[in-house]
Design an enzyme around this catalytic site. Structure first.
Site, PDB file in Angstrom:
ATOM      1  N   SER A 191     131.495  92.399 -39.584  1.00 11.62           N
ATOM      2  CA  SER A 191     131.204  92.409 -38.142  1.00 11.62           C
ATOM      3  C   SER A 191     129.834  91.812 -37.872  1.00 11.62           C
ATOM      4  CB  SER A 191     131.204  93.855 -37.631  1.00 11.62           C
ATOM      5  OG  SER A 191     130.721  93.924 -36.304  1.00 11.62           O
ATOM      6  N   TYR A 204     128.787 102.893 -38.511  1.00  7.94           N
ATOM      7  CA  TYR A 204     129.682 101.722 -38.526  1.00  7.94           C
ATOM      8  C   TYR A 204     128.949 100.468 -39.016  1.00  7.94           C
ATOM      9  CZ  TYR A 204     132.701  98.023 -36.550  1.00  7.94           C
ATOM     10  OH  TYR A 204     133.487  96.906 -36.375  1.00  7.94           O
TER      11      TYR A 204
HETATM   12  P1  NAD Z   1     142.198  97.854 -34.030  1.00 11.99           P
HETATM   13  O1  NAD Z   1     142.030  99.246 -33.588  1.00 11.99           O
HETATM   14  O2  NAD Z   1     143.294  97.087 -33.416  1.00 11.99           O
HETATM   15  O3  NAD Z   1     142.392  97.775 -35.606  1.00 11.99           O
HETATM   16  C1  NAD Z   1     141.829  98.687 -36.501  1.00 11.99           C
HETATM   17  C2  NAD Z   1     142.954  99.210 -37.340  1.00 11.99           C
HETATM   18  O4  NAD Z   1     142.411  99.957 -38.420  1.00 11.99           O
HETATM   19  C3  NAD Z   1     143.901 100.151 -36.627  1.00 11.99           C
HETATM   20  O5  NAD Z   1     144.945  99.465 -36.009  1.00 11.99           O
HETATM   21  C4  NAD Z   1     144.402 101.023 -37.764  1.00 11.99           C
HETATM   22  O6  NAD Z   1     145.676 100.609 -38.189  1.00 11.99           O
HETATM   23  C5  NAD Z   1     143.420 100.779 -38.883  1.00 11.99           C
HETATM   24  N1  NAD Z   1     142.897 102.049 -39.351  1.00 11.99           N
HETATM   25  C6  NAD Z   1     141.899 102.805 -38.825  1.00 11.99           C
HETATM   26  N2  NAD Z   1     141.766 103.943 -39.525  1.00 11.99           N
HETATM   27  C7  NAD Z   1     142.689 103.901 -40.518  1.00 11.99           C
HETATM   28  C8  NAD Z   1     143.056 104.780 -41.569  1.00 11.99           C
HETATM   29  N3  NAD Z   1     142.414 105.939 -41.765  1.00 11.99           N
HETATM   30  N4  NAD Z   1     144.086 104.415 -42.386  1.00 11.99           N
HETATM   31  C9  NAD Z   1     144.753 103.253 -42.180  1.00 11.99           C
HETATM   32  N5  NAD Z   1     144.439 102.381 -41.218  1.00 11.99           N
HETATM   33  C10 NAD Z   1     143.421 102.705 -40.401  1.00 11.99           C
HETATM   34  O7  NAD Z   1     140.812  97.128 -33.778  1.00 11.99           O
HETATM   35  P2  NAD Z   1     140.228  95.706 -34.285  1.00 11.99           P
HETATM   36  O8  NAD Z   1     139.057  95.475 -33.421  1.00 11.99           O
HETATM   37  O9  NAD Z   1     141.285  94.692 -34.382  1.00 11.99           O
HETATM   38  O10 NAD Z   1     139.678  96.068 -35.734  1.00 11.99           O
HETATM   39  C11 NAD Z   1     139.999  95.344 -36.896  1.00 11.99           C
HETATM   40  C12 NAD Z   1     138.751  95.142 -37.722  1.00 11.99           C
HETATM   41  O11 NAD Z   1     137.866  94.289 -36.994  1.00 11.99           O
HETATM   42  C13 NAD Z   1     137.961  96.419 -38.030  1.00 11.99           C
HETATM   43  O12 NAD Z   1     137.522  96.375 -39.371  1.00 11.99           O
HETATM   44  C14 NAD Z   1     136.777  96.322 -37.093  1.00 11.99           C
HETATM   45  O13 NAD Z   1     135.658  97.001 -37.595  1.00 11.99           O
HETATM   46  C15 NAD Z   1     136.565  94.824 -37.072  1.00 11.99           C
HETATM   47  N6  NAD Z   1     135.763  94.307 -35.971  1.00 11.99           N
HETATM   48  C16 NAD Z   1     136.189  94.398 -34.694  1.00 11.99           C
HETATM   49  C17 NAD Z   1     135.403  93.884 -33.672  1.00 11.99           C
HETATM   50  C18 NAD Z   1     135.827  93.966 -32.234  1.00 11.99           C
HETATM   51  O14 NAD Z   1     135.029  93.648 -31.352  1.00 11.99           O
HETATM   52  N7  NAD Z   1     137.038  94.348 -31.917  1.00 11.99           N
HETATM   53  C19 NAD Z   1     134.190  93.267 -33.961  1.00 11.99           C
HETATM   54  C20 NAD Z   1     133.787  93.178 -35.291  1.00 11.99           C
HETATM   55  C21 NAD Z   1     134.575  93.711 -36.286  1.00 11.99           C
END
Ligand code: NAD
Ligand code: MG
Length: 299
Positions: A191, A204
């Site tokens: 991230s 985080y």
């Molecule tokens: P999202 O909520 O759609 O995806 C995160 C997923 O993590 C969930 O759908 C879930 O299936 C999984 N998860 C969480 N806890 C879990 C557990 N205990 N066991 C199994 N699966 C689990 O949100 P997203 O934003 O698409 O996140 C995906 C990745 O992107 C993450 O690593 C997040 O940190 C990273 N990220 C997101 C952003 C943003 O702005 N959305 C920015 C930087 C990084």
């Protein structure tokens, strides 16, 4: 299914609208199906060009957001996909599974908790058995719970965030390394928080810094075995993570507006980074973190 004529010249400022999400709340982990406004995961726009033909991929957190967009893109690029997600996300996972099948690819559903070390081992085995092979891993599952102050972060939250965000990436990679053939790839989701930590995301952001370091170290270890390890660092992307305690509610309407593009990103804008790093065309790219953040400078 969209076709190649849709790969048109587009202005990144206006390719997607500036969104002003209303204040909303969902219990963790949050569902794409209930997000306002809905996200764009490339359902109607992502066009594959055969770059992952015949590949077999395990993607964690693949039911929604960035993972779902990546799963859809991988399938349209020709890959069979195993989806890892939490059991309570079945509805979102079902939607993604149907899109993969519509792309003519095989899909395996693997619900379970990546905070469980035994599940981390089993998910690799089940993906490999179900897909009859495994040559791509995307470690993307993550949790983000904002807290105003370090004193508000309980041990339970602290450990939970580390378990899901970094320990699971470590454990799943450790289980996969011995079975991945030369030519395979691992892509970890880190991230912008690794470089510009928001003070309300201490736990985080710390895991995301660790993911970058883990990626660069593991990449050197596995490169001689023909396995490439890289990472993707998204900026503000509109996903369920943001409404399930990822942000203070009052910040949601301005989400992503402080980027040079002036808008939040959509999950489908991140997916091509995973495709590139998984495809053999990136064969000389190793230990890299590819930023997809709307133009915020990072080191
Ligand atoms: P999202 O909520 O759609 O995806 C995160 C997923 O993590 C969930 O759908 C879930 O299936 C999984 N998860 C969480 N806890 C879990 C557990 N205990 N066991 C199994 N699966 C689990 O949100 P997203 O934003 O698409 O996140 C995906 C990745 O992107 C993450 O690593 C997040 O940190 C990273 N990220 C997101 C952003 C943003 O702005 N959305 C920015 C930087 C990084
Ligand atoms: Mg989800």
């Amino acid at each position: 299914m969209p076709d190649i004529s849709q790969l048109t010249f587009q202005d990144p400022v206006t390719r997607y609208p500036v969104i002003t999400p209303p204040k909303q709340d969902q219990p963790e982990p949050g569902l794409d199906a209930e997000l306002i406004p809905r996200t764009d995961r490339g359902e109607d726009s992502y066009v594959g060009t055969g770059r992952l033909q015949g590949r077999k991929a395990l993607i964690t957190g693949a039911d929604s957001g960035i993972g779902a967009a990546t799963a859809i893109a991988f399938a349209r690029e020709g890959a069979d996909v195993a989806l890892s997600y939490l059991p309570e996300e079945q509805q979102d996972a079902q939607d993604v599974a149907e899109l993969i099948e519509r792309a003519g690819r095989r899909v395996i559903a693997l619900p379970g908790d990546v905070a469980d070390p035994e599940f981390c081992r089993r998910v690799v085995e089940d993906a490999r058995n179900g897909l009859e092979g495994l040559d791509a891993l995307v470690n993307n599952a993550g949790r983000q719970i904002f807290s105003e102050s370090i004193e508000d972060i309980s041990d339970e939250q602290l450990i939970g965030t580390f378990e899901v965000n970094i320990l699971a990436q470590f454990r799943i990679s450790r289980a996969a390394a011995p079975v991945l053939p030369p030519g395979s790839t691992i892509v970890n989701t880190t991230s912008i928080e690794a470089y510009q930590p928001n003070p309300t995301l201490l736990d985080y952001a710390s895991t995301k810094g660790a993911i970058n370091t883990f990626t660069k170290g593991l990449a050197q270890q596995l490169a001689p075995r023909g396995i490439r390890v890289n990472a993707v660092a998204p900026g503000p992307i509109w996903t369920p993570l943001q409404v399930s305690q990822g942000q203070p509610k009052e910040k949601l309407p301005n989400f992503g507006k402080n980027t040079p593009l002036g808008r939040a990103g959509q999950p489908t804008e991140v997916a091509p980074a995973y495709v590139f790093l998984t495809s053999s065309e990136s064969s000389y790219v190793i230990g890299e973190t590819l930023n997809v953040n709307g133009g915020r400078p990072t080191p």
